[in-house]
Motif scaffolding. Structure first.
Motif, PDB file in Angstrom:
ATOM      1  N   GLU A   9     -20.775 -12.863  55.727  1.00  0.00           N
ATOM      2  CA  GLU A   9     -19.330 -12.694  55.635  1.00  0.00           C
ATOM      3  C   GLU A   9     -18.979 -12.037  54.308  1.00  0.00           C
ATOM      4  O   GLU A   9     -19.474 -12.441  53.258  1.00  0.00           O
ATOM      5  CB  GLU A   9     -18.642 -14.055  55.730  1.00  0.00           C
ATOM      6  N   PHE A  10     -18.143 -11.007  54.383  1.00  0.00           N
ATOM      7  CA  PHE A  10     -17.656 -10.300  53.200  1.00  0.00           C
ATOM      8  C   PHE A  10     -16.142 -10.241  53.256  1.00  0.00           C
ATOM      9  O   PHE A  10     -15.546 -10.229  54.339  1.00  0.00           O
ATOM     10  CB  PHE A  10     -18.176  -8.857  53.173  1.00  0.00           C
ATOM     11  N   THR A  11     -15.513 -10.173  52.089  1.00  0.00           N
ATOM     12  CA  THR A  11     -14.080  -9.923  52.024  1.00  0.00           C
ATOM     13  C   THR A  11     -13.854  -8.476  52.455  1.00  0.00           C
ATOM     14  O   THR A  11     -14.585  -7.583  52.021  1.00  0.00           O
ATOM     15  CB  THR A  11     -13.555 -10.123  50.583  1.00  0.00           C
ATOM     16  N   GLU A  14     -11.005  -2.954  52.815  1.00  0.00           N
ATOM     17  CA  GLU A  14      -9.861  -2.104  53.155  1.00  0.00           C
ATOM     18  C   GLU A  14      -8.541  -2.770  52.760  1.00  0.00           C
ATOM     19  O   GLU A  14      -7.659  -2.142  52.193  1.00  0.00           O
ATOM     20  CB  GLU A  14      -9.867  -1.781  54.652  1.00  0.00           C
ATOM     21  N   CYS A  15      -8.408  -4.067  53.053  1.00  0.00           N
ATOM     22  CA  CYS A  15      -7.155  -4.785  52.757  1.00  0.00           C
ATOM     23  C   CYS A  15      -7.323  -5.779  51.609  1.00  0.00           C
ATOM     24  O   CYS A  15      -6.415  -6.560  51.329  1.00  0.00           O
ATOM     25  CB  CYS A  15      -6.650  -5.500  54.000  1.00  0.00           C
ATOM     26  N   ASP A  16      -8.478  -5.795  50.964  1.00  0.00           N
ATOM     27  CA  ASP A  16      -8.787  -6.721  49.866  1.00  0.00           C
ATOM     28  C   ASP A  16      -8.637  -8.179  50.267  1.00  0.00           C
ATOM     29  O   ASP A  16      -8.212  -9.019  49.483  1.00  0.00           O
ATOM     30  CB  ASP A  16      -7.928  -6.429  48.638  1.00  0.00           C
ATOM     31  N   GLY A  17      -8.955  -8.487  51.518  1.00  0.00           N
ATOM     32  CA  GLY A  17      -8.934  -9.861  51.993  1.00  0.00           C
ATOM     33  C   GLY A  17      -7.568 -10.370  52.410  1.00  0.00           C
ATOM     34  O   GLY A  17      -7.426 -11.516  52.813  1.00  0.00           O
ATOM     35  N   ASP A  18      -6.551  -9.522  52.338  1.00  0.00           N
ATOM     36  CA  ASP A  18      -5.193  -9.938  52.695  1.00  0.00           C
ATOM     37  C   ASP A  18      -4.976  -9.957  54.207  1.00  0.00           C
ATOM     38  O   ASP A  18      -4.192 -10.752  54.711  1.00  0.00           O
ATOM     39  CB  ASP A  18      -4.179  -9.000  52.026  1.00  0.00           C
ATOM     40  N   GLY A  19      -5.630  -9.064  54.924  1.00  0.00           N
ATOM     41  CA  GLY A  19      -5.446  -8.975  56.370  1.00  0.00           C
ATOM     42  C   GLY A  19      -4.344  -8.014  56.778  1.00  0.00           C
ATOM     43  O   GLY A  19      -4.199  -7.695  57.949  1.00  0.00           O
ATOM     44  N   ASN A  20      -3.564  -7.555  55.815  1.00  0.00           N
ATOM     45  CA  ASN A  20      -2.465  -6.627  56.092  1.00  0.00           C
ATOM     46  C   ASN A  20      -2.558  -5.410  55.184  1.00  0.00           C
ATOM     47  O   ASN A  20      -3.069  -5.492  54.076  1.00  0.00           O
ATOM     48  CB  ASN A  20      -1.109  -7.307  55.834  1.00  0.00           C
ATOM     49  N   LEU A  21      -2.046  -4.304  55.696  1.00  0.00           N
ATOM     50  CA  LEU A  21      -1.981  -3.072  54.927  1.00  0.00           C
ATOM     51  C   LEU A  21      -0.546  -2.578  54.885  1.00  0.00           C
ATOM     52  O   LEU A  21       0.192  -2.716  55.857  1.00  0.00           O
ATOM     53  CB  LEU A  21      -2.845  -1.988  55.571  1.00  0.00           C
ATOM     54  N   ARG A  49     -11.570 -10.847  56.461  1.00  0.00           N
ATOM     55  CA  ARG A  49     -13.014 -10.978  56.247  1.00  0.00           C
ATOM     56  C   ARG A  49     -13.759 -10.217  57.332  1.00  0.00           C
ATOM     57  O   ARG A  49     -13.236  -9.990  58.426  1.00  0.00           O
ATOM     58  CB  ARG A  49     -13.441 -12.436  56.253  1.00  0.00           C
ATOM     59  N   LEU A  50     -14.960  -9.803  56.991  1.00  0.00           N
ATOM     60  CA  LEU A  50     -15.812  -9.079  57.927  1.00  0.00           C
ATOM     61  C   LEU A  50     -17.102  -9.844  58.124  1.00  0.00           C
ATOM     62  O   LEU A  50     -17.699 -10.326  57.158  1.00  0.00           O
ATOM     63  CB  LEU A  50     -16.150  -7.689  57.382  1.00  0.00           C
ATOM     64  N   LEU A  51     -17.530  -9.979  59.359  1.00  0.00           N
ATOM     65  CA  LEU A  51     -18.826 -10.577  59.676  1.00  0.00           C
ATOM     66  C   LEU A  51     -19.761  -9.440  60.073  1.00  0.00           C
ATOM     67  O   LEU A  51     -19.454  -8.667  60.972  1.00  0.00           O
ATOM     68  CB  LEU A  51     -18.700 -11.583  60.819  1.00  0.00           C
ATOM     69  N   THR A  68     -19.430 -13.620  50.853  1.00  0.00           N
ATOM     70  CA  THR A  68     -18.750 -14.901  50.625  1.00  0.00           C
ATOM     71  C   THR A  68     -19.454 -16.024  51.384  1.00  0.00           C
ATOM     72  O   THR A  68     -19.270 -17.184  51.079  1.00  0.00           O
ATOM     73  CB  THR A  68     -17.275 -14.836  51.054  1.00  0.00           C
ATOM     74  N   ARG A  69     -20.246 -15.638  52.387  1.00  0.00           N
ATOM     75  CA  ARG A  69     -21.004 -16.626  53.160  1.00  0.00           C
ATOM     76  C   ARG A  69     -22.258 -15.948  53.682  1.00  0.00           C
ATOM     77  O   ARG A  69     -22.236 -14.796  54.107  1.00  0.00           O
ATOM     78  CB  ARG A  69     -20.180 -17.153  54.330  1.00  0.00           C
ATOM     79  N   THR A  70     -23.371 -16.663  53.658  1.00  0.00           N
ATOM     80  CA  THR A  70     -24.630 -16.144  54.163  1.00  0.00           C
ATOM     81  C   THR A  70     -25.212 -17.129  55.170  1.00  0.00           C
ATOM     82  O   THR A  70     -24.875 -18.314  55.134  1.00  0.00           O
ATOM     83  CB  THR A  70     -25.655 -15.944  53.011  1.00  0.00           C
ATOM     84  N   PRO A  71     -26.096 -16.655  56.065  1.00  0.00           N
ATOM     85  CA  PRO A  71     -26.722 -17.593  56.998  1.00  0.00           C
ATOM     86  C   PRO A  71     -27.721 -18.475  56.264  1.00  0.00           C
ATOM     87  O   PRO A  71     -28.270 -18.093  55.231  1.00  0.00           O
ATOM     88  CB  PRO A  71     -27.424 -16.681  58.005  1.00  0.00           C
TER      89      PRO A  71
END
Length: 74
Positions: A9-11, A14-21, A49-51, A68-71
């Protein structure tokens, strides 16, 4: 660099983790004034976030992003 198989998982960058542009919309209906509008980010679908799999994660890590998260290692 070998990564553990699974989802990382990465922030969203494109939107810096906000979810909106925010973008400028220009209408063709005789309005001369463009307007600023908010819309859901297309890259992360508004989640912020992107998986990604280990191959894409390796690419992102190579370009300096930190997951931000790894398996969990098996």
């Amino acid at each position: 660099m070998t990564l553990v198989a699974g989802e990382y998982e990465f922030t969203c960058d494109e939107c810096d983790g906000d979810g909106n542009l925010q973008y400028i919309r220009i209408t063709t209906e005789g309005d001369d004034e463009p307007e600023l509008v908010w819309d859901k980010c297309d890259d992360c679908h508004g989640e912020g976030r992107l998986l990604v799999d280990e191959e894409e994660a390796a690419e992102k890590i190579r370009w300096g992003q930190t997951p931000t998260r790894t398996p969990a290692a098996a």
